[in-house]
Design an enzyme around this catalytic site. Structure first.
Site, mmCIF file in Angstrom:
data_model
loop_
_atom_site.group_PDB
_atom_site.id
_atom_site.type_symbol
_atom_site.label_atom_id
_atom_site.label_comp_id
_atom_site.label_asym_id
_atom_site.label_seq_id
_atom_site.Cartn_x
_atom_site.Cartn_y
_atom_site.Cartn_z
ATOM 1 N N GLY A 39 101.824 -15.395 163.680
ATOM 2 C CA GLY A 39 101.757 -14.065 164.454
ATOM 3 C C GLY A 39 101.069 -14.183 165.529
ATOM 4 C CB THR A 228 100.037 -20.848 179.870
ATOM 5 O OG1 THR A 228 101.028 -19.927 179.235
ATOM 6 C CG2 THR A 228 98.754 -20.045 179.611
ATOM 7 N N GLY A 233 100.271 -27.619 183.100
ATOM 8 C CA GLY A 233 99.020 -27.094 183.138
ATOM 9 C C GLY A 233 98.907 -25.628 183.123
ATOM 10 C CG ASP A 262 105.077 -26.956 166.119
ATOM 11 O OD1 ASP A 262 105.701 -26.264 167.019
ATOM 12 O OD2 ASP A 262 104.867 -26.677 164.756
ATOM 13 C CG ASP A 268 99.895 -17.293 169.893
ATOM 14 O OD1 ASP A 268 100.029 -16.615 171.084
ATOM 15 O OD2 ASP A 268 100.722 -17.581 169.227
ATOM 16 N N GLY A 305 102.690 -26.310 163.193
ATOM 17 C CA GLY A 305 102.328 -25.055 162.500
ATOM 18 C C GLY A 305 101.695 -24.442 163.608
HETATM 19 O O1 RIB Z 1 103.291 -17.623 169.415
HETATM 20 C C1 RIB Z 1 103.769 -18.098 168.157
HETATM 21 C C2 RIB Z 1 103.909 -16.907 167.212
HETATM 22 O O2 RIB Z 1 105.024 -16.300 167.658
HETATM 23 C C3 RIB Z 1 104.312 -17.457 165.638
HETATM 24 O O3 RIB Z 1 103.407 -17.738 164.829
HETATM 25 C C4 RIB Z 1 105.339 -16.270 165.282
HETATM 26 O O4 RIB Z 1 104.809 -15.767 164.164
HETATM 27 C C5 RIB Z 1 105.369 -15.447 166.288
HETATM 28 O O5 RIB Z 1 104.550 -14.208 166.451
#
Ligand code: RIB
Length: 321
Positions: A39, A228, A233, A262, A268, A305
């Site tokens: 998330g 991003t 970069g 990955d 995020d 992950g």
């Molecule tokens: O940005 C990656 C996220 O997007 C994942 O963890 C997934 O849950 C979605 O929200």
């Protein structure tokens, strides 16, 4: 310990399939399965906490096993969570397919995330007002997101939007409420089309010259834009009087050399760690915060992950000095 970061956003349980090549419509492929926390909101909260930020995470969970697990995970990360527990919506989830190059395709089942209420956000008004920065995305109820930004603005708290995933209508009312946005190329192209009437191919953005990119970013009316750009970069563009102690109005920071496994959650990792770095900026420049966020995001791509792939501050120091 850094400054306070308030994050209003999503929690999803990620269900991940890794396969060498993405299937085309109608095709079946064999692969490997794993699951873990994700998330965009939670990933960003973990990123900020792992960089030393004092994080308050405001989110909604279903009253189910996945929700209970999320609450335990947040506690283990030292995140002060303000959950809205939902009886009639399940904890959010995401189906993620990864290919052999670490690229991903994602579909989110929003569940409780869309039930996050304005009232619940308002009840956390004090935590928002006490933060150095408030960070939001586009994965929860838009009214709740807008309310969080307004509460932050009223309290003169810095506001940051990671405009992901791109949504057609919401940015119009959110952009005037934010000091900083962190779109990737796709999200930037979407914002330009929607709010500046400019159509640009997302895949061509990283190759544009810096002055042109800056001019485009300025058309969004947001004081600072940090794009991003994956393996290219990131690009920073500040408006007049919005430089957060940076000397240059615009510049690029190259990506770190990493072995990508990955890319899920890399954006995020970037946004969450940038928020934490800005919350404790002191006399340092914005650019120093960008360099740190770039390192966190790069290292996160070396592990599989989302939330749990994000490195700690000590791990980033150990790798990059
Ligand atoms: O940005 C990656 C996220 O997007 C994942 O963890 C997934 O849950 C979605 O929200």
């Amino acid at each position: 310990m850094g400054g306070r970061v308030a994050i209003v956003g999503s929690y999803n349980q990620d269900f991940v399939w890794r396969t060498q090549q993405f299937p085309v419509p109608g095709e079946t492929r064999l692969g490997h399965f794993s699951t873990g926390p994700g998330g965009k909101g939670f990933n960003q909260a973990v990123a900020a906490a792992r960089q030393g930020g004092k994080v308050c995470f405001i989110a909604a969970l279903g009253r189910d096993a996945l929700g209970e697990n999320a609450a335990k995970l947040a506690q283990a990360e030292g995140i002060e969570a303000r959950w809205q527990w939902c009886d009639d919506a399940a904890t959010g989830n995401a189906a993620i397919v990864l290919d052999g190059r670490g690229q991903n395709l994602i579909i989110v089942g929003s569940g409780a995330n869309l039930a996050l209420s304005v009232a619940h956000v308002e009840a956390q008004g004090e935590a928002i007002a006490q933060a150095a920065i408030v960070l939001v995305q586009h994965e929860v109820c838009p009214e709740a997101t807008a309310r969080a930004l307004k509460l932050a603005r009223d309290a003169k708290v810095a506001t940051m939007l990671n405009p992901a995933p791109p949504l057609s209508d919401e940015d119009g009312r959110l952009l005037p409420l934010v000091d900083l946005i962190t779109p990737n190329e796709t999200e930037f192209a979407h914002l330009l089309a929607r709010h500046a009437g400019k159509t640009i191919e997302a895949s061509s953005i990283a190759a544009l010259d810096d002055a042109r990119l800056h001019a485009l970013a300025r058309q969004l009316g947001v004081p600072s834009v940090v794009m991003t750009l994956g393996s290219a970069g990131c690009f920073v563009s500040h408006g007049e009087g919005a430089r957060w102690r940076d000397e240059a109005p615009y510049y690029r920071v190259p990506a770190e050399a990493v072995r990508v496994r990955d890319t899920t959650g890399a954006g995020d990792a970037f946004s969450g760690s940038l928020a934490a770095a800005l919350a404790e900026l002191g006399e340092s420049s914005f650019q120093s915060a960008i360099v740190q966020a770039n390192r966190v995001a790069g290292l996160a791509t070396e592990r599989e992950g989302a939330a749990l792939a994000i490195p700690t501050r000590a791990e980033v120091m150990q790798r990059f000095g």
